[in-house]
Design a protein around this motif. Structure first.
Motif, PDB file in Angstrom:
ATOM      1  N   TYR A 146       0.823  -1.224   0.000  1.00 17.54           N
ATOM      2  CA  TYR A 146       0.000   0.000   0.000  1.00 17.54           C
ATOM      3  C   TYR A 146       0.846   1.257   0.000  1.00 17.54           C
ATOM      4  CZ  TYR A 146      -4.041  -2.950   0.821  1.00 17.54           C
ATOM      5  OH  TYR A 146      -5.025  -3.900   0.684  1.00 17.54           O
ATOM      6  N   ILE A 147       1.896   1.252   0.796  1.00 18.91           N
ATOM      7  CA  ILE A 147       2.717   2.470   0.860  1.00 18.91           C
ATOM      8  C   ILE A 147       3.428   2.721  -0.470  1.00 18.91           C
ATOM      9  CG2 ILE A 147       4.641   1.255   2.008  1.00 18.91           C
ATOM     10  CD1 ILE A 147       4.326   4.474   3.334  1.00 18.91           C
ATOM     11  N   LEU A 148       3.814   1.640  -1.155  1.00 19.32           N
ATOM     12  CA  LEU A 148       4.437   1.799  -2.470  1.00 19.32           C
ATOM     13  C   LEU A 148       3.432   2.365  -3.469  1.00 19.32           C
ATOM     14  CD1 LEU A 148       6.853   1.310  -4.413  1.00 19.32           C
ATOM     15  CD2 LEU A 148       5.920  -0.975  -4.814  1.00 19.32           C
ATOM     16  N   GLN A 149       2.235   1.799  -3.506  1.00 12.31           N
ATOM     17  CA  GLN A 149       1.205   2.296  -4.424  1.00 12.31           C
ATOM     18  C   GLN A 149       0.860   3.761  -4.117  1.00 12.31           C
ATOM     19  OE1 GLN A 149      -2.219  -0.442  -5.356  1.00 12.31           O
ATOM     20  NE2 GLN A 149      -1.275  -1.681  -3.763  1.00 12.31           N
ATOM     21  N   THR A 197      -5.642   9.398  -7.833  1.00 16.83           N
ATOM     22  CA  THR A 197      -6.403   9.954  -6.708  1.00 16.83           C
ATOM     23  C   THR A 197      -7.173   8.841  -6.005  1.00 16.83           C
ATOM     24  OG1 THR A 197      -6.640  12.078  -7.831  1.00 16.83           O
ATOM     25  CG2 THR A 197      -8.180  11.638  -6.042  1.00 16.83           C
ATOM     26  N   ALA A 198      -7.863   8.014  -6.789  1.00 22.11           N
ATOM     27  CA  ALA A 198      -8.640   6.915  -6.202  1.00 22.11           C
ATOM     28  C   ALA A 198      -7.721   5.955  -5.431  1.00 22.11           C
ATOM     29  CB  ALA A 198      -9.388   6.170  -7.307  1.00 22.11           C
ATOM     30  N   ILE A 199      -6.570   5.633  -6.011  1.00 18.98           N
ATOM     31  CA  ILE A 199      -5.641   4.700  -5.345  1.00 18.98           C
ATOM     32  C   ILE A 199      -5.080   5.326  -4.067  1.00 18.98           C
ATOM     33  CG2 ILE A 199      -3.426   3.476  -5.564  1.00 18.98           C
ATOM     34  CD1 ILE A 199      -4.087   3.067  -8.528  1.00 18.98           C
ATOM     35  N   SER A 200      -4.739   6.628  -4.124  1.00 19.56           N
ATOM     36  CA  SER A 200      -4.195   7.304  -2.938  1.00 19.56           C
ATOM     37  C   SER A 200      -5.194   7.276  -1.786  1.00 19.56           C
ATOM     38  CB  SER A 200      -3.861   8.768  -3.249  1.00 19.56           C
ATOM     39  OG  SER A 200      -2.900   8.847  -4.263  1.00 19.56           O
ATOM     40  N   VAL A 201      -6.457   7.570  -2.099  1.00 21.76           N
ATOM     41  CA  VAL A 201      -7.493   7.591  -1.058  1.00 21.76           C
ATOM     42  C   VAL A 201      -7.637   6.191  -0.453  1.00 21.76           C
ATOM     43  CG1 VAL A 201      -9.978   7.879  -0.650  1.00 21.76           C
ATOM     44  CG2 VAL A 201      -8.744   9.561  -2.034  1.00 21.76           C
ATOM     45  N   ARG A 202      -7.672   5.172  -1.325  1.00 22.68           N
ATOM     46  CA  ARG A 202      -7.807   3.796  -0.842  1.00 22.68           C
ATOM     47  C   ARG A 202      -6.621   3.417   0.061  1.00 22.68           C
ATOM     48  NH1 ARG A 202      -6.215  -1.459  -2.903  1.00 22.68           N
ATOM     49  NH2 ARG A 202      -7.653  -3.025  -2.075  1.00 22.68           N
ATOM     50  N   CYS A 203      -5.398   3.748  -0.371  1.00 24.53           N
ATOM     51  CA  CYS A 203      -4.198   3.385   0.401  1.00 24.53           C
ATOM     52  C   CYS A 203      -4.192   4.123   1.741  1.00 24.53           C
ATOM     53  CB  CYS A 203      -2.934   3.715  -0.378  1.00 24.53           C
ATOM     54  SG  CYS A 203      -2.692   2.671  -1.817  1.00 24.53           S
ATOM     55  N   TRP A 204      -4.573   5.407   1.706  1.00 30.42           N
ATOM     56  CA  TRP A 204      -4.646   6.208   2.936  1.00 30.42           C
ATOM     57  C   TRP A 204      -5.551   5.515   3.952  1.00 30.42           C
ATOM     58  CZ3 TRP A 204      -2.756  11.324   4.041  1.00 30.42           C
ATOM     59  CH2 TRP A 204      -3.270  11.894   5.210  1.00 30.42           C
ATOM     60  N   LYS A 205      -6.759   5.113   3.496  1.00 29.08           N
ATOM     61  CA  LYS A 205      -7.711   4.445   4.395  1.00 29.08           C
ATOM     62  C   LYS A 205      -7.155   3.126   4.925  1.00 29.08           C
ATOM     63  CE  LYS A 205     -11.956   6.352   2.381  1.00 29.08           C
ATOM     64  NZ  LYS A 205     -13.050   6.052   1.424  1.00 29.08           N
ATOM     65  N   LYS A 206      -6.524   2.342   4.030  1.00 29.83           N
ATOM     66  CA  LYS A 206      -5.978   1.042   4.434  1.00 29.83           C
ATOM     67  C   LYS A 206      -4.886   1.235   5.493  1.00 29.83           C
ATOM     68  CE  LYS A 206      -7.939  -1.969   1.501  1.00 29.83           C
ATOM     69  NZ  LYS A 206      -8.667  -3.163   1.927  1.00 29.83           N
ATOM     70  N   MET A 207      -4.049   2.277   5.298  1.00 32.11           N
ATOM     71  CA  MET A 207      -2.947   2.483   6.238  1.00 32.11           C
ATOM     72  C   MET A 207      -3.453   3.006   7.577  1.00 32.11           C
ATOM     73  SD  MET A 207       0.314   3.360   3.857  1.00 32.11           S
ATOM     74  CE  MET A 207      -0.524   4.380   2.684  1.00 32.11           C
ATOM     75  N   CYS A 208      -4.470   3.866   7.550  1.00 30.93           N
ATOM     76  CA  CYS A 208      -5.071   4.315   8.815  1.00 30.93           C
ATOM     77  C   CYS A 208      -5.675   3.123   9.549  1.00 30.93           C
ATOM     78  CB  CYS A 208      -6.148   5.370   8.549  1.00 30.93           C
ATOM     79  SG  CYS A 208      -5.462   6.953   8.062  1.00 30.93           S
ATOM     80  N   ALA A 209      -6.351   2.237   8.781  1.00 28.73           N
ATOM     81  CA  ALA A 209      -6.974   1.060   9.398  1.00 28.73           C
ATOM     82  C   ALA A 209      -5.910   0.167  10.037  1.00 28.73           C
ATOM     83  CB  ALA A 209      -7.768   0.290   8.349  1.00 28.73           C
ATOM     84  N   ALA A 210      -4.767   0.032   9.366  1.00 26.76           N
ATOM     85  CA  ALA A 210      -3.686  -0.803   9.910  1.00 26.76           C
ATOM     86  C   ALA A 210      -3.175  -0.218  11.223  1.00 26.76           C
ATOM     87  CB  ALA A 210      -2.551  -0.913   8.898  1.00 26.76           C
ATOM     88  N   PHE A 211      -3.078   1.121  11.296  1.00 24.65           N
ATOM     89  CA  PHE A 211      -2.603   1.744  12.534  1.00 24.65           C
ATOM     90  C   PHE A 211      -3.640   1.646  13.641  1.00 24.65           C
ATOM     91  CE2 PHE A 211       0.849   3.572  10.122  1.00 24.65           C
ATOM     92  CZ  PHE A 211       1.866   3.454  11.050  1.00 24.65           C
ATOM     93  N   ASN A 212      -4.904   1.790  13.266  1.00 20.13           N
ATOM     94  CA  ASN A 212      -5.966   1.637  14.271  1.00 20.13           C
ATOM     95  C   ASN A 212      -5.945   0.234  14.844  1.00 20.13           C
ATOM     96  OD1 ASN A 212      -7.138   4.171  14.406  1.00 20.13           O
ATOM     97  ND2 ASN A 212      -8.357   3.826  12.555  1.00 20.13           N
ATOM     98  N   SER A 213      -5.792  -0.741  13.942  1.00 20.18           N
ATOM     99  CA  SER A 213      -5.749  -2.151  14.343  1.00 20.18           C
ATOM    100  C   SER A 213      -4.550  -2.414  15.264  1.00 20.18           C
ATOM    101  CB  SER A 213      -5.660  -2.992  13.073  1.00 20.18           C
ATOM    102  OG  SER A 213      -5.073  -4.228  13.326  1.00 20.18           O
TER     103      SER A 213
END
Lengths: 222, 222
Positions: A146-149, A197-213
């Protein structure tokens, strides 16, 4: 006008292109080869990526995108960056023809504008290989996927922003006609705004979710 | 040379700057005010951030950096972007003086080069406020803290890359003397290569670790 200067179809009309050789391949051939090659790449990646039943449809679509954009960056844009005299090509070499044709939508390519070259250089040399790495990272479920994308998508967005802003600042008068302006300059480039833009938003959400988890896990393990 | 054209200290010497008013404040004042203001901002954030005993030293240093770089982007670079005629200023206004002085290291600023303007525009308008958001995100331990820092750092690196590459492509001859070239153009900008690189690497590792942790959690919960 100098005796050695050939006429050319680009705007501004006073752009100096000594030794210019007109586009030799038909427009349909130039666009068709890119279109067909892209469809073949996407189809190939789509079938290969479908071998793993666990892989999600979104991940398969992303693998197709990264393969397509990576090869576009490396082959098409890479050729442009390292071929300063492509407009003098007499052999109808496909990649020269692509950039002679595209320059009708934005003559800063044939005119070798330094902002274009800087952005295309970064895109071809860094983002191209990184995009192919993203295909591999998704395929293997790497932790850096995700961070690479996200990083490549931000680079594409920054590059496209510099591309459009510099054109606006310089009068936005680099297209041979409104058709070329909209078809090449606006429509083609808009893919590299919408999709990153769509990929950035998706990756941002995934990374926030990983930190929340990770945060919840820490709380639980106390 | 036109009668209305004032002489100026910038290179290339044929740069046209009608109505140019020379730098009015001493160099020491211009650099000193920036230096002292920066030290005050960093000291203030350092003490404020120290109120929470749980906050790590690295996070406190990062908060200082994001406050410093965010205010630099918004105030200094923001003024440059929206003041096309700063070089005509007769009032010794500090921010005009900063850019008259800095242009000795890179005359593309006073010459309003479009690549510089595009990069500085993105930096001032997007990265400046985002940097201040990063101070808040670190302070509050937000889940988006690392991805935000990563995004801004990549933007800073992309901007600096375009900045240096376009100068090289255009002959790298925009400094009034080797002293200005090294002191302003090379040394000052190098901070925005070294620090964003270090932050990007740290954020990359943190985000990979969060995904690894999330992956292990999923395996355990099966």
């Amino acid at each position: 006008m100098e005796a050695t200067q050939s006429p050319h179809p680009y705007v501004p009309r006073d752009l100096k292109l000594p030794g210019y050789v007109p586009v030799l391949l038909p427009q349909l051939t130039i666009l068709g080869v890119y279109g067909i090659a892209s469809v073949l790449v996407v189809t190939f990646i789509w079938f290969i990526s479908g071998r793993s039943p666990k892989r999600s449809t979104v991940d398969r679509v992303l693998m197709c995108w990264w393969a397509f954009t990576g090869l576009t960056h490396m082959i098409l844009e890479g050729y442009f960056v390292f071929s300063p005299e492509f407009y003098k090509d007499k052999s109808a070499f496909y990649l020269s023809e692509v950039w002679k044709e595209y320059s009708k939508g934005d003559s800063r390519y044939v005119g070798r504008d330094s902002a274009i070259l800087a952005v295309e250089g970064l895109t071809a040399v860094l983002e191209g290989p990184a995009s192919l790495l993203a295909v591999y990272a998704i395929a293997k479920g790497k932790s850096y996927s995700y961070i690479l994308q996200f990083a490549i998508s931000l680079g594409q967005l920054y590059g496209t922003a510099v591309y459009f802003i510099t054109a606006l600042l310089e009068g936005d008068n680099f297209a041979a006609s409104p058709l070329y302006y909209y078809a090449y300059y606006v429509v083609l480039n808009s893919f590299w705004i919408v999709i990153p833009t769509a990929i950035s938003v998706r990756c941002w959400k995934k990374m926030c979710a990983a930190f929340n988890s990770q945060g919840q896990k820490k709380v639980k393990s106390r």
